[in-house]
Design a protein around this motif. Structure first.
Motif, short mmCIF file in Angstrom:
data_model
loop_
_atom_site.label_atom_id
_atom_site.label_comp_id
_atom_site.label_asym_id
_atom_site.label_seq_id
_atom_site.Cartn_x
_atom_site.Cartn_y
_atom_site.Cartn_z
N HIS A 1 42.31 41.34 35.80
CA HIS A 1 41.47 40.14 35.82
C HIS A 1 40.11 40.52 36.37
CE1 HIS A 1 43.28 40.43 39.81
NE2 HIS A 1 42.15 39.89 40.25
N HIS B 1 36.13 39.99 38.21
CA HIS B 1 35.40 39.32 39.29
C HIS B 1 33.90 39.49 39.06
CE1 HIS B 1 38.72 38.35 42.01
NE2 HIS B 1 39.24 39.54 41.74
N HIS C 1 40.13 44.35 37.77
CA HIS C 1 41.11 45.14 38.50
C HIS C 1 42.49 44.53 38.40
CE1 HIS C 1 41.25 43.02 42.71
NE2 HIS C 1 40.96 42.15 41.79
N GLU D 1 46.26 44.53 40.85
CA GLU D 1 46.92 44.93 42.10
C GLU D 1 48.42 44.84 41.86
OE1 GLU D 1 43.97 43.96 45.73
OE2 GLU D 1 44.25 42.33 44.32
N GLN E 1 44.16 38.66 51.40
CA GLN E 1 43.03 39.00 50.55
C GLN E 1 41.95 37.97 50.79
OE1 GLN E 1 41.92 39.21 46.04
NE2 GLN E 1 42.68 41.17 46.77
MN MN Z 1 41.28 40.10 42.13
#
Ligand code: MN
Length: 301
Positions: free
Chosen positions: A58, A60, A102, A104, A118
């Protein structure tokens, strides 16, 4: 003004993962440049246990992501080629600049317990067009007091400064308290602050005859003008102190984007869903997460 206590709300990250979201709230969009605080876990792996974190690719814009782990292990993958494992006590800091994507993910083998935060830091307007970057910080400065310890994750606190590069005056400090007891820390009176209770329960002496209590999942917001914070814990506790000079620019937020205008947010949504502006995240094994249509736009006909 008296401190205000907000209770984090449950937010769904997808894939059955629920987090506690303490920022933003309608009444308080930013604390300094801090504009987002998610608390994930603690979850413990095992038969029938909740899954860990697995968030597919996704994008940012307009922000830095601060991944701060207390326990466990995560892998960060991004569209500029970073692949970084992070374990408890370490910081991943991703600066989106004009745009990055990125993922995760859970490593195939990790410690059973996963617990962390986060947070997002809004970038000043001039940083919104720079190239994206990623940094990993395996060790951070600490300050040890009587029965408590502070790790300086972001910015400066009690005379120590984190090596993480940020672009406004900030503090982000992890405070662990060993047991019942009281201590005081200095604050920058130019900053507004938020104290998020990760674990435990604390009382804050915030002025004459003024006492505020908060427990796990609550954020206490303190206006500027305070030079000291006295914390009394009833038992072992973990706190995240965030603060900064009130952010001087208006920001707009939608999904994973921070920008100076709604038009920039709309463009980012379109560019992620239809284009290649953000590059490609390789190796997550997860599908891209589509950007939702901004609610202020009329429904498609
Ligand atoms: Mn993110």
């Amino acid at each position: 003004m008296s401190p205000v206590v907000f209770t984090a709300r449950a937010a769904d990250l997808g894939g059955g993962v629920t987090v506690r979201r303490a920022l933003p709230v309608r009444a308080k969009r930013t604390i300094g440049a801090w504009c987002f605080l998610d608390h994930f876990g603690p979850v413990t792996a095992g038969a029938g246990a909740a899954p860990g974190i697995a968030v597919g690719p996704h994008p940012h814009i307009g922000l830095q992501t601060v991944t701060w782990l207390f326990d466990g292990e995560l892998v960060h993958l991004d569209s500029i080629g970073s692949r970084q494992t992070i374990v408890g006590g370490q910081l991943n800091l991703m600066t989106s600049g004009a745009g990055i994507a990125h993922a995760e993910i859970d490593p195939p083998v990790r410690p059973p317990r996963l617990h962390g935060l986060q947070l997002w830091i809004a970038l000043p307007g001039w940083m919104r067009e720079v190239a994206p970057s990623f940094a990993h910080h395996a060790a951070l400065p600490t300050v040890v007091g009587d029965g408590w310890r502070a790790t300086v994750v972001i910015g400066s606190f009690l005379g120590r400064t984190s090596p993480a590069e940020v672009h406004s005056a900030l503090v982000g400090a992890d405070l662990t308290v060993a047991g019942a007891g009281s201590f005081a820390v200095d604050l920058d009176p130019a900053f507004e602050h938020g104290l998020y209770v990760v674990e435990g329960e604390v009382a804050l002496d915030t002025g004459e005859d003024e006492r505020t209590t908060a427990s796990s999942g609550q954020l206490v917001v303190l206006e500027p003008g305070r030079a000291e914070l006295r914390v009394t814990a009833t038992s072992a506790a973990r706190l995240m102190l965030v603060g900064g000079a009130p952010f001087p620019e208006p920001i707009h937020m939608w999904w994973n984007f921070v920008a100076g205008s709604r038009e920039a947010l709309e463009r980012a949504v379109t560019d992620w869903n239809d284009g290649d502006r953000f590059g490609v995240v390789i190796g997550s094994g997860l599908p891209r997460v589509p950007a939702p249509r901004p609610t202020w736009l009329s429904a498609p006909t």
